[in-house]
Motif scaffolding. Structure first.
Motif, mmCIF file in Angstrom:
data_model
loop_
_atom_site.group_PDB
_atom_site.id
_atom_site.type_symbol
_atom_site.label_atom_id
_atom_site.label_comp_id
_atom_site.label_asym_id
_atom_site.label_seq_id
_atom_site.Cartn_x
_atom_site.Cartn_y
_atom_site.Cartn_z
ATOM 1 N N MET A 1 0.823 -1.210 0.000
ATOM 2 C CA MET A 1 0.000 0.000 0.000
ATOM 3 C C MET A 1 0.860 1.264 0.000
ATOM 4 O O MET A 1 0.554 2.242 -0.674
ATOM 5 N N GLU A 2 1.951 1.242 0.759
ATOM 6 C CA GLU A 2 2.817 2.420 0.806
ATOM 7 C C GLU A 2 3.406 2.721 -0.563
ATOM 8 O O GLU A 2 3.569 3.887 -0.953
ATOM 9 N N GLU A 3 3.693 1.655 -1.324
ATOM 10 C CA GLU A 3 4.216 1.836 -2.679
ATOM 11 C C GLU A 3 3.195 2.540 -3.562
ATOM 12 O O GLU A 3 3.540 3.409 -4.355
ATOM 13 N N ILE A 4 1.925 2.162 -3.428
ATOM 14 C CA ILE A 4 0.860 2.821 -4.191
ATOM 15 C C ILE A 4 0.728 4.276 -3.775
ATOM 16 O O ILE A 4 0.649 5.183 -4.603
ATOM 17 N N ARG A 5 0.743 4.525 -2.477
ATOM 18 C CA ARG A 5 0.522 5.884 -1.982
ATOM 19 C C ARG A 5 1.656 6.837 -2.378
ATOM 20 O O ARG A 5 1.436 8.049 -2.446
ATOM 21 N N ASN A 6 2.821 6.308 -2.647
ATOM 22 C CA ASN A 6 3.917 7.167 -3.090
ATOM 23 C C ASN A 6 3.629 7.852 -4.423
ATOM 24 O O ASN A 6 4.260 8.853 -4.750
ATOM 25 N N HIS A 7 2.692 7.317 -5.165
ATOM 26 C CA HIS A 7 2.304 7.925 -6.446
ATOM 27 C C HIS A 7 1.385 9.130 -6.251
ATOM 28 O O HIS A 7 1.089 9.837 -7.221
ATOM 29 N N PHE A 8 0.924 9.368 -5.007
ATOM 30 C CA PHE A 8 -0.075 10.405 -4.742
ATOM 31 C C PHE A 8 0.440 11.366 -3.665
ATOM 32 O O PHE A 8 0.136 11.192 -2.479
ATOM 33 N N PRO A 9 1.217 12.374 -4.041
ATOM 34 C CA PRO A 9 1.799 13.289 -3.047
ATOM 35 C C PRO A 9 0.767 13.974 -2.158
ATOM 36 O O PRO A 9 1.060 14.257 -0.989
ATOM 37 N N ALA A 10 -0.419 14.227 -2.668
ATOM 38 C CA ALA A 10 -1.434 14.924 -1.873
ATOM 39 C C ALA A 10 -1.794 14.157 -0.610
ATOM 40 O O ALA A 10 -2.219 14.750 0.393
ATOM 41 N N LEU A 11 -1.631 12.845 -0.624
ATOM 42 C CA LEU A 11 -2.020 12.023 0.520
ATOM 43 C C LEU A 11 -1.095 12.194 1.716
ATOM 44 O O LEU A 11 -1.450 11.843 2.837
ATOM 45 N N SER A 12 0.094 12.747 1.492
ATOM 46 C CA SER A 12 1.061 12.898 2.581
ATOM 47 C C SER A 12 0.747 14.090 3.479
ATOM 48 O O SER A 12 1.285 14.202 4.580
ATOM 49 N N SER A 13 -0.140 14.969 3.019
ATOM 50 C CA SER A 13 -0.406 16.200 3.773
ATOM 51 C C SER A 13 -1.759 16.218 4.468
ATOM 52 O O SER A 13 -2.099 17.178 5.150
#
Length: 359
Positions: A1-13
């Protein structure tokens, strides 16, 4: 899942639970768009010389992904454009069944034209309400959203097959904007005659792209008037030679926006559609169970056997502001608070939401 989320910078904020409003665009699509514009800047018309081939490639990708044929599929800038083109091509005075409080882009174009309009209620008995309305009003057309924007209620696709078999002459016209990109779908196997969608939500393709699919049997009932050069094969073509679906594609087509749609589909395929759709269903089920235990769901959702990953929670603007203050992105809708879960969301995000709601 973390690998997928790395494609979406907006999710980190933030804790982003607002795909029902705007899907998050992944990095690979932005990178592709950047290269596309560089090619246009550096090569101008030489780059555009290939645009017709590219558009046909995009059309084929979209059609294959939803198990349709390329001849049934048109690329449109959004659902609203596509559905207005369909409605302009329908003979006036027909009776159209709508669902009360369905998405405005579906209802308004019908209600402001010369059609006779009747309605069915959206609640826990949605399919029974539709059956009763069809029996009472005998509509020529039933128009609806597959998944409702306010509360995530999803119509039973098997019910639509039954409805169509009992009313074979009734056109079924659907908006798939809040549905397509969340589970596998076959246009060939569905009872729906006309299906359109904008792709900026669950397909995460950004704005300015969508599509509409129309089955061959429905074309004898629709006479689209929209026309432009791109509708023709060549400069020497006559307007009457325009293929049916090309009426939906007048003028120059934008390979940037439609190409983004293709890239979004390829991105889902690369991640593995079975995997990501299973993740959506699993998280949605867990969310529904927790929301039910906390008394946050109305019975129109609570009593449905199958539901989407969109939920309207009981709550006022004070609670909405509390969520925003805790960096949870969602939307006030329909007198409640709408949250939605996509494949890039996690159980930890759900748990965080539940923690804030319990305070």
């Amino acid at each position: 899942m973390e690998e997928i989320r790395n494609h979406f910078p907006a999710l980190s904020s933030c804790t982003y639970l607002n795909t029902a409003s705007n899907g998050v665009i992944p990095r690979p699509i932005i990178a592709w768009r950047h290269q596309h514009d560089l090619n246009l800047m550096n090569h101008a018309s030489v780059f555009r010389d290939e645009h017709k081939r590219h558009i046909e490639q995009i059309r084929m990708t979209v059609a294959n992904f939803f198990d349709a044929s390329a001849t049934e599929t048109a690329l449109v800038p959004n659902f609203s454009f596509g559905i207005n083109t369909v409605l302009e091509g329908l003979p006036k005075g027909q009776k159209i069944l709508l669902l009360k409080n369905d998405y405005p882009s579906l209802g308004w174009p019908v209600e402001t034209r010369d059609f006779r309009v009747c309605y069915a209620e959206i609640d826990e008995n949605l399919e029974s309400n539709i059956e009763a309305a069809v029996a009472k009003h005998a509509p020529d057309i039933f128009m609806f959203s597959v998944v409702q924007w306010l509360n995530g209620i999803k119509i039973d696709l098997d019910f639509l097959k039954k409805l169509k078999s009992q009313n074979p002459n009734m056109l079924l016209i659907a908006d798939g904007t809040q549905y397509l990109g969340t589970e596998k779908f076959s246009f060939k196997d569905t009872a729906i005659d006309v299906l359109g969608a904008s792709a900026y939500k669950w397909l995460t393709a950004g704005y300015g792209n969508g599509f509409i699919m129309i089955k061959e049997a429905a074309r004898a009932r629709i006479f689209p008037k929209t026309l432009g050069f791109n509708s023709a094969e060549k400069f020497e073509s006559k307007p009457i030679e325009t293929a049916f679906m090309k009426h939906f594609e007048p003028g120059h087509q934008d390979t940037l926006n439609y190409g983004s749609l293709e890239q979004a589909i390829l991105f889902q395929q690369k991640l593995g559609v079975d995997k990501i759709y299973h993740a959506i269903a699993t998280l949605a089920e867990k969310a529904k169970n927790n929301f039910a235990e906390m008394g946050l769901l109305k019975k129109n959702t609570l009593l449905r056997e199958k539901h989407s990953s969109i939920f309207n929670l009981k709550g006022d603007m004070e609670l909405f502001q509390k969520l925003r203050d805790n960096n949870i992105i969602c939307s006030p809708r329909g007198g409640g608070i709408r949250v939605s879960f996509h494949y890039y969301n996690t159980e930890n995000e759900l748990e965080y939401l539940l923690t804030i709601l319990k305070r």
